[in-house]
Enzyme design. Structure first.
Site, PDB file in Angstrom:
ATOM      1  N   ASP A 296      79.458 -19.782  15.380  1.00 24.01           N
ATOM      2  CA  ASP A 296      80.340 -18.796  15.989  1.00 24.01           C
ATOM      3  C   ASP A 296      81.671 -19.447  16.378  1.00 24.01           C
ATOM      4  O   ASP A 296      81.705 -20.594  16.846  1.00 24.01           O
ATOM      5  CB  ASP A 296      79.653 -18.194  17.223  1.00 24.01           C
ATOM      6  CG  ASP A 296      80.395 -17.003  17.772  1.00 24.01           C
ATOM      7  OD1 ASP A 296      80.711 -16.094  16.986  1.00 24.01           O
ATOM      8  OD2 ASP A 296      80.652 -16.974  18.989  1.00 24.01           O
ATOM      9  N   GLU A 343      81.880 -18.573  11.164  1.00 22.52           N
ATOM     10  CA  GLU A 343      82.502 -17.328  11.615  1.00 22.52           C
ATOM     11  C   GLU A 343      83.986 -17.641  11.760  1.00 22.52           C
ATOM     12  O   GLU A 343      84.417 -18.240  12.741  1.00 22.52           O
ATOM     13  CB  GLU A 343      81.874 -16.882  12.941  1.00 22.52           C
ATOM     14  CG  GLU A 343      82.405 -15.537  13.448  1.00 22.52           C
ATOM     15  CD  GLU A 343      83.676 -15.676  14.251  1.00 22.52           C
ATOM     16  OE1 GLU A 343      84.745 -15.241  13.754  1.00 22.52           O
ATOM     17  OE2 GLU A 343      83.627 -16.224  15.358  1.00 22.52           O
ATOM     18  N   ASP A 396      79.753  -7.254  16.901  1.00 16.72           N
ATOM     19  CA  ASP A 396      80.926  -6.873  17.686  1.00 16.72           C
ATOM     20  C   ASP A 396      81.608  -5.610  17.166  1.00 16.72           C
ATOM     21  O   ASP A 396      82.512  -5.084  17.822  1.00 16.72           O
ATOM     22  CB  ASP A 396      81.952  -8.011  17.697  1.00 16.72           C
ATOM     23  CG  ASP A 396      81.559  -9.148  18.629  1.00 16.72           C
ATOM     24  OD1 ASP A 396      80.838  -8.891  19.609  1.00 16.72           O
ATOM     25  OD2 ASP A 396      81.966 -10.298  18.375  1.00 16.72           O
TER      26      ASP A 396
END
Length: 520
Positions: A296, A343, A396
């Protein structure tokens, strides 16, 4: 390097229709694995699995190594005889959105009761497994259970507000706390044993069905965590052990004020002096628990957004350098490879792409982002290479149908219809949407050259905005979505299986987990 071609589903275990008000590693998790196998899906992606901290976010955990006790299946503990089955059945089996306060109040005490019963009456083979787990994981486990016990004792007060001798880890005070809490610490060790034994059993079950589990590692850790309390020298803290600066991202598509995450930033110079030992431990543990790992906020390894801790928003920050190649060279040496993908969404500068390409770590694309201006077309299949992992959306995002119905602009709709065809066709019943824009997107992602294709479960089921998992910058009401077991219909599995076959994404076998106890 590209991963073997495969497709799969993003579903956090909390969303499963388990007993106790929250999804877990019990029967519904195994039923979901069976669904994945029948749908010929080779991936199950989860979000971080650590103990929950602020806001019940899986990205805000009290440990980078420990497991979330709420994910422990009481049903499987009852099968082992460590909790009364009637107490488990009394919790009910609804699929209402997760109410974390209720779950902490009703489920967690039963997990601890099972741990105490286990310590009193476990059979020799189970006791042996527990003792082996404690020995092998002492390097993180002892610090975590002490932190967890003290945090409970001080009513969840942040660790640097504890008595000074504990805040500063005075050896005499630490030894005294160990002695006074010895029984409670054993219970918390047993809880972690439950978590990891159940998790590895589920992984073994997935491996037998050629399903690889994709983990998600947040780059930063929470300030109120065992990691920062145990290793304050590795973080940017002041003399009072408060953060000097915190992490976040500048204003962007998601928020006009940016996102002030509040995580303390690392002292990368100190970590380098120590050979990045903490990161090596963290990633070695991750590879023990997952087959592939999503990193992430990858851009933070090149540069991160540094916000003075006194600032209430992320607006007044600055970019500062991260460890770049140094860290990953050490990780490759220690791990023998880098089973990661990055990511790399949001505002990404050329240096971030160059770092990822040098390391040969695939990046991400999100189809929902691809229909704005020309610059967004990097998220569309005609721009992909095999060194790409494609998503229809992420945790998200709004769901595809929610986005299409409520927030997509007329321009984006025109772009979707031109690119995919039939995008304007919508389902009247969002709970059972068998086609429409969600399936147009799923087909486009699966037929692309990207090595991995991952679809959130909400998009597979064709659900609207009420099934959204997270709204960035919203403090409350996130991470609550759950689904009903009857939505895993055979015809849906067949549809996914046919798509996996025609797009050459059928799962490839992988070695079974060797420990037969995990599969019990």
């Amino acid at each position: 390097m590209p991963f073997p071609r495969a497709s799969g589903i993003l579903l956090h275990p909390t969303s499963l229709p388990s007993r106790g008000g929250v999804g877990d590693f019990g029967p519904s998790a195994y039923a979901f694995a069976d669904f994945l196998a029948s749908a010929r899906q080779g991936l199950w992606q989860v979000l971080p699995l650590g103990p929950l901290g602020y806001g019940a976010s899986p990205y805000s955990s009290t440990s980078a190594f420990a497991g979330n006790p709420l994910l422990i299946s009481l049903e499987r503990l009852a099968d082992r005889g460590w909790i009364d089955r009637a107490k488990v059945d009394a919790l009910g089996s609804g699929v209402e959105p997760v109410d974390y306060l209720s779950v902490f109040h009703h489920k967690l005490p039963l997990v601890f009761e099972a741990a105490r019963n286990f310590l009193r009456s476990a059979a020799p083979n189970a006791r042996s497994r527990y003792e082996s787990f404690c020995r092998q994981n002492q390097w993180w486990l002892d610090d975590f259970v002490l932190f967890d016990g003290l945090r409970a004792h001080f009513h969840l007060e942040t660790w640097n507000r504890w008595p000074r001798e504990l805040t500063h880890r005075d050896p005499v005070a630490i030894e005294k706390a160990h002695a006074e809490m010895i029984d409670e610490l054993d219970v918390r060790r047993a809880v972690q044993f439950f978590f990891f034994e159940q998790w590895q059993a589920l992984r073994a079950y997935c491996a037998q069905r050629s399903i690889r589990v994709v983990g998600d590692i947040a780059i930063f850790v929470s300030f109120d965590s065992a990691d920062v309390w145990t290793h304050p020298d590795l973080f940017r803290l002041n003399s009072e052990l408060d953060p000097e600066v915190v992490a976040g991202v500048p204003p962007d598509f998601f928020s006009k004020n940016g996102q002030r995450w509040g995580n303390p930033l690392y002292r990368w110079d100190v970590m380098k002096e120590k050979g990045y030992a903490w990161w090596i431990d963290r990633m070695r543990w991750a590879t023990h628990n997952f087959d592939y790992i999503r990193l992430d906020h990858f851009r933070g390894f090149s540069q991160c957004w540094e916000i003075p801790a006194s600032e209430p928003t992320a607006i007044h920050g600055r970019w500062v350098d991260g460890p770049k190649d140094d860290l990953f060279v050490k990780l490759r040496e220690a791990l023998g490879g880098l089973p990661f993908f990055a990511e790399d969404l949001g505002y990404i500068t050329p240096d971030v792409h160059e770092l990822r390409e040098r390391l040969k770590i695939p990046g991400m694309a999100v189809l929902q982002f691809g229909f704005g201006n020309v610059g967004a077309h990097t998220h569309l299949p005609h721009t992909f290479t095999t060194e790409k992992v494609v998503y229809t959306g992420t945790h998200d995002n709004d769901t595809l149908l929610g986005w299409w119905e409520s927030s997509a602009t007329d321009y984006e709709r025109q772009q979707v219809e031109a690119y995919l065809g039939g995008g304007k066709d919508r389902c009247e019943d969002h709970d059972r949407c068998d086609d429409g824009v969600n399936w147009a997107m799923i087909r486009a992602a699966s037929s692309s050259v990207a090595s991995l294709c991952v679809v959130p479960m909400q998009d597979v089921l064709g659900l609207g905005s009420d099934a959204r998992m997270n709204v960035p910058s919203r403090e409350h009401g996130n991470w609550r979505w759950r689904f009903a077991a009857e939505l895993l219909r055979p015809e849906l599995a067949k549809k996914l299986a046919t798509l996996a076959e025609v797009s050459d994404r059928l799962p490839q076998p992988l070695p079974a987990v060797a420990n037969e106890e995990w599969a019990a």
